[in-house]
Each structure stands twice: as C-alpha cells, then as structure tokens.
Design a protein around this motif. Structure first.
Motif, PDB file in Angstrom:
ATOM      1  N   ALA A  68       0.960  -1.057  -0.041  1.00  0.00           N
ATOM      2  CA  ALA A  68       0.056   0.152  -0.091  1.00  0.00           C
ATOM      3  C   ALA A  68       0.613   1.280   0.016  1.00  0.00           C
ATOM      4  O   ALA A  68       0.595   2.109  -0.681  1.00  0.00           O
ATOM      5  CB  ALA A  68      -0.974  -0.063   1.124  1.00  0.00           C
ATOM      6  N   SER A  69       1.864   1.159   0.758  1.00  0.00           N
ATOM      7  CA  SER A  69       2.767   2.511   0.763  1.00  0.00           C
ATOM      8  C   SER A  69       3.393   2.566  -0.571  1.00  0.00           C
ATOM      9  O   SER A  69       3.683   3.890  -1.115  1.00  0.00           O
ATOM     10  CB  SER A  69       3.796   2.002   1.676  1.00  0.00           C
ATOM     11  N   ASN A  70       3.901   1.337  -1.383  1.00  0.00           N
ATOM     12  CA  ASN A  70       4.478   1.652  -2.565  1.00  0.00           C
ATOM     13  C   ASN A  70       3.470   2.211  -3.634  1.00  0.00           C
ATOM     14  O   ASN A  70       3.895   3.161  -4.466  1.00  0.00           O
ATOM     15  CB  ASN A  70       5.055   0.374  -3.326  1.00  0.00           C
ATOM     16  N   GLU A  71       2.020   1.754  -3.446  1.00  0.00           N
ATOM     17  CA  GLU A  71       1.139   2.162  -4.572  1.00  0.00           C
ATOM     18  C   GLU A  71       1.031   3.870  -4.019  1.00  0.00           C
ATOM     19  O   GLU A  71       0.863   4.639  -4.954  1.00  0.00           O
ATOM     20  CB  GLU A  71      -0.151   1.566  -4.081  1.00  0.00           C
ATOM     21  N   LEU A  72       1.209   4.194  -2.935  1.00  0.00           N
ATOM     22  CA  LEU A  72       0.958   5.668  -2.452  1.00  0.00           C
ATOM     23  C   LEU A  72       2.104   6.503  -2.918  1.00  0.00           C
ATOM     24  O   LEU A  72       1.835   7.596  -3.519  1.00  0.00           O
ATOM     25  CB  LEU A  72       0.749   5.649  -0.950  1.00  0.00           C
ATOM     26  N   ASP A  73       3.358   5.929  -2.858  1.00  0.00           N
ATOM     27  CA  ASP A  73       4.496   6.612  -3.447  1.00  0.00           C
ATOM     28  C   ASP A  73       4.271   6.829  -4.821  1.00  0.00           C
ATOM     29  O   ASP A  73       4.637   8.011  -5.375  1.00  0.00           O
ATOM     30  CB  ASP A  73       5.790   5.966  -3.100  1.00  0.00           C
ATOM     31  N   ILE A  74       3.855   5.958  -5.626  1.00  0.00           N
ATOM     32  CA  ILE A  74       3.688   6.152  -6.907  1.00  0.00           C
ATOM     33  C   ILE A  74       2.785   7.252  -7.448  1.00  0.00           C
ATOM     34  O   ILE A  74       3.125   8.077  -8.126  1.00  0.00           O
ATOM     35  CB  ILE A  74       3.152   4.761  -7.627  1.00  0.00           C
ATOM     36  N   LYS A  75       1.590   7.178  -6.666  1.00  0.00           N
ATOM     37  CA  LYS A  75       0.523   8.344  -6.887  1.00  0.00           C
ATOM     38  C   LYS A  75       1.180   9.789  -6.464  1.00  0.00           C
ATOM     39  O   LYS A  75       1.111  10.552  -7.276  1.00  0.00           O
ATOM     40  CB  LYS A  75      -0.675   8.086  -6.152  1.00  0.00           C
ATOM     41  N   ILE A  76       1.982   9.728  -5.156  1.00  0.00           N
ATOM     42  CA  ILE A  76       2.532  11.138  -4.864  1.00  0.00           C
ATOM     43  C   ILE A  76       3.471  11.650  -6.043  1.00  0.00           C
ATOM     44  O   ILE A  76       3.551  12.856  -6.639  1.00  0.00           O
ATOM     45  CB  ILE A  76       3.305  11.007  -3.450  1.00  0.00           C
ATOM     46  N   ASN A  77       4.267  10.568  -6.585  1.00  0.00           N
ATOM     47  CA  ASN A  77       5.153  10.859  -7.617  1.00  0.00           C
ATOM     48  C   ASN A  77       4.524  11.668  -8.899  1.00  0.00           C
ATOM     49  O   ASN A  77       4.816  12.476  -9.624  1.00  0.00           O
ATOM     50  CB  ASN A  77       6.112   9.988  -7.957  1.00  0.00           C
ATOM     51  N   GLU A  78       3.622  10.932  -9.458  1.00  0.00           N
ATOM     52  CA  GLU A  78       2.572  11.317 -10.379  1.00  0.00           C
ATOM     53  C   GLU A  78       2.075  12.795 -10.086  1.00  0.00           C
ATOM     54  O   GLU A  78       2.414  13.696 -11.133  1.00  0.00           O
ATOM     55  CB  GLU A  78       1.219  10.512 -10.801  1.00  0.00           C
ATOM     56  N   TYR A  79       1.795  12.838  -8.865  1.00  0.00           N
ATOM     57  CA  TYR A  79       1.082  14.323  -8.554  1.00  0.00           C
ATOM     58  C   TYR A  79       2.186  15.208  -8.695  1.00  0.00           C
ATOM     59  O   TYR A  79       1.985  16.301  -9.225  1.00  0.00           O
ATOM     60  CB  TYR A  79       0.568  14.207  -7.224  1.00  0.00           C
ATOM     61  N   ILE A  80       3.333  14.995  -8.154  1.00  0.00           N
ATOM     62  CA  ILE A  80       4.529  15.918  -8.367  1.00  0.00           C
ATOM     63  C   ILE A  80       4.911  16.233  -9.729  1.00  0.00           C
ATOM     64  O   ILE A  80       5.015  17.508 -10.116  1.00  0.00           O
ATOM     65  CB  ILE A  80       6.013  15.436  -7.781  1.00  0.00           C
ATOM     66  N   LYS A  81       5.041  15.157 -10.827  1.00  0.00           N
ATOM     67  CA  LYS A  81       5.221  15.516 -11.841  1.00  0.00           C
ATOM     68  C   LYS A  81       4.314  16.396 -12.867  1.00  0.00           C
ATOM     69  O   LYS A  81       4.425  17.370 -13.589  1.00  0.00           O
ATOM     70  CB  LYS A  81       5.309  14.045 -12.939  1.00  0.00           C
ATOM     71  N   CYS A  82       2.938  16.175 -12.513  1.00  0.00           N
ATOM     72  CA  CYS A  82       1.695  16.644 -13.053  1.00  0.00           C
ATOM     73  C   CYS A  82       1.976  18.291 -12.538  1.00  0.00           C
ATOM     74  O   CYS A  82       1.597  19.015 -13.265  1.00  0.00           O
ATOM     75  CB  CYS A  82       0.450  16.095 -12.521  1.00  0.00           C
ATOM     76  N   ASN A  83       2.107  18.617 -11.307  1.00  0.00           N
ATOM     77  CA  ASN A  83       2.203  19.773 -10.660  1.00  0.00           C
ATOM     78  C   ASN A  83       3.302  20.496 -11.238  1.00  0.00           C
ATOM     79  O   ASN A  83       3.149  21.825 -11.516  1.00  0.00           O
ATOM     80  CB  ASN A  83       2.319  19.570  -9.296  1.00  0.00           C
ATOM     81  N   GLU A  84       4.392  19.857 -11.697  1.00  0.00           N
ATOM     82  CA  GLU A  84       5.397  20.598 -12.239  1.00  0.00           C
ATOM     83  C   GLU A  84       5.129  20.912 -13.675  1.00  0.00           C
ATOM     84  O   GLU A  84       5.685  21.971 -13.996  1.00  0.00           O
ATOM     85  CB  GLU A  84       6.770  19.546 -12.261  1.00  0.00           C
ATOM     86  N   ARG A  85       4.272  20.317 -14.348  1.00  0.00           N
ATOM     87  CA  ARG A  85       4.071  20.545 -15.762  1.00  0.00           C
ATOM     88  C   ARG A  85       3.346  21.853 -15.754  1.00  0.00           C
ATOM     89  O   ARG A  85       2.941  22.728 -16.723  1.00  0.00           O
ATOM     90  CB  ARG A  85       3.057  19.376 -16.463  1.00  0.00           C
ATOM     91  N   ILE A  86       2.388  21.916 -14.617  1.00  0.00           N
ATOM     92  CA  ILE A  86       1.511  23.427 -14.600  1.00  0.00           C
ATOM     93  C   ILE A  86       2.540  24.449 -14.160  1.00  0.00           C
ATOM     94  O   ILE A  86       2.386  25.461 -14.850  1.00  0.00           O
ATOM     95  CB  ILE A  86       0.433  23.199 -13.442  1.00  0.00           C
ATOM     96  N   ARG A  87       3.439  24.227 -13.649  1.00  0.00           N
ATOM     97  CA  ARG A  87       4.451  25.315 -13.079  1.00  0.00           C
ATOM     98  C   ARG A  87       5.302  25.796 -14.171  1.00  0.00           C
ATOM     99  O   ARG A  87       5.667  26.890 -14.259  1.00  0.00           O
ATOM    100  CB  ARG A  87       5.127  25.095 -11.826  1.00  0.00           C
ATOM    101  N   LYS A  88       5.693  24.751 -15.143  1.00  0.00           N
ATOM    102  CA  LYS A  88       6.647  24.752 -16.135  1.00  0.00           C
ATOM    103  C   LYS A  88       5.985  24.466 -17.496  1.00  0.00           C
ATOM    104  O   LYS A  88       6.323  23.399 -17.888  1.00  0.00           O
ATOM    105  CB  LYS A  88       8.013  23.991 -16.103  1.00  0.00           C
ATOM    106  N   PRO A  89       5.328  25.266 -18.102  1.00  0.00           N
ATOM    107  CA  PRO A  89       4.493  24.771 -19.232  1.00  0.00           C
ATOM    108  C   PRO A  89       5.610  24.693 -20.234  1.00  0.00           C
ATOM    109  O   PRO A  89       6.536  25.284 -20.310  1.00  0.00           O
ATOM    110  CB  PRO A  89       3.481  26.054 -19.470  1.00  0.00           C
TER     111      PRO A  89
END
Length: 93
Positions: A68-89
């Motif tokens: 469960a922790s590994n699945e959570l880590d994967i989603k958190i990493n996806e969130y970080i990458k997605c958030n970076e795309r917003i900040r750096k178009p």
C-alpha cells in the motif's frame, strides 16, 4: 459571439467555428488541474487504505502495508510530475 481558433473556408468566405476563446494552453491547464484533483483524491484514498492496513497488521513492514505504501508513493510521484507541468509549461516555437 465567442469563437475558437478553428476556421473553415466555404464559398470564398472564412467561417469560424463557435466555441470558447480559450487557447489550447488554457485547455491543457484546466485538464491538468482536473488531473491534480483526481490524483489528490487517489492519494487520500490510498493513504487511508495504508492506515487501515497498518492498524490491522500493527506493523510497517507487513507485506500488505509495504504494498500500500508503494502504491501511495507512485501516486505522489505522479502528482509531483503533474504539478511541475503546470508550473513549467512547455515552450513551443
């Protein structure tokens, strides 16, 4: 009247399709914001699941809790990458 950037030539006239004035970039930003919201919900759900598993197993090293922790880590990493795309178009030439 609101028009999109799409245009069609018909009988020598330039016709524009009705639609939003939002550019492709703003549509991408809106889509990315929706993705962030979805990811936030998924992160919350996965964290709750991990907490419940920990309560049941009483161990952070239990295979179920680790999974469960590994699945959570994967989603958190996806969130970080997605958030970076917003900040750096992407810059387009």
């Amino acid at each position: 009247m609101l028009y999109s950037h799409s245009a069609v030539a018909s009988r020598g006239f330039l016709l524009r399709e009705r639609g939003s004035r939002h550019s492709h970039t703003s549509q991408q930003a809106a889509s990315t914001s929706l993705s962030l919201s979805f990811l936030e919900e998924e992160i919350h759900r996965l964290r709750l699941r991990m907490e419940v598993l920990f309560e049941q197993e009483q161990s952070l090293t239990s295979p179920h809790v680790v999974e469960a922790s590994n699945e959570l880590d994967i989603k958190i990493n996806e969130y970080i990458k997605c958030n970076e795309r917003i900040r750096k178009p992407e810059h387009r030439a």
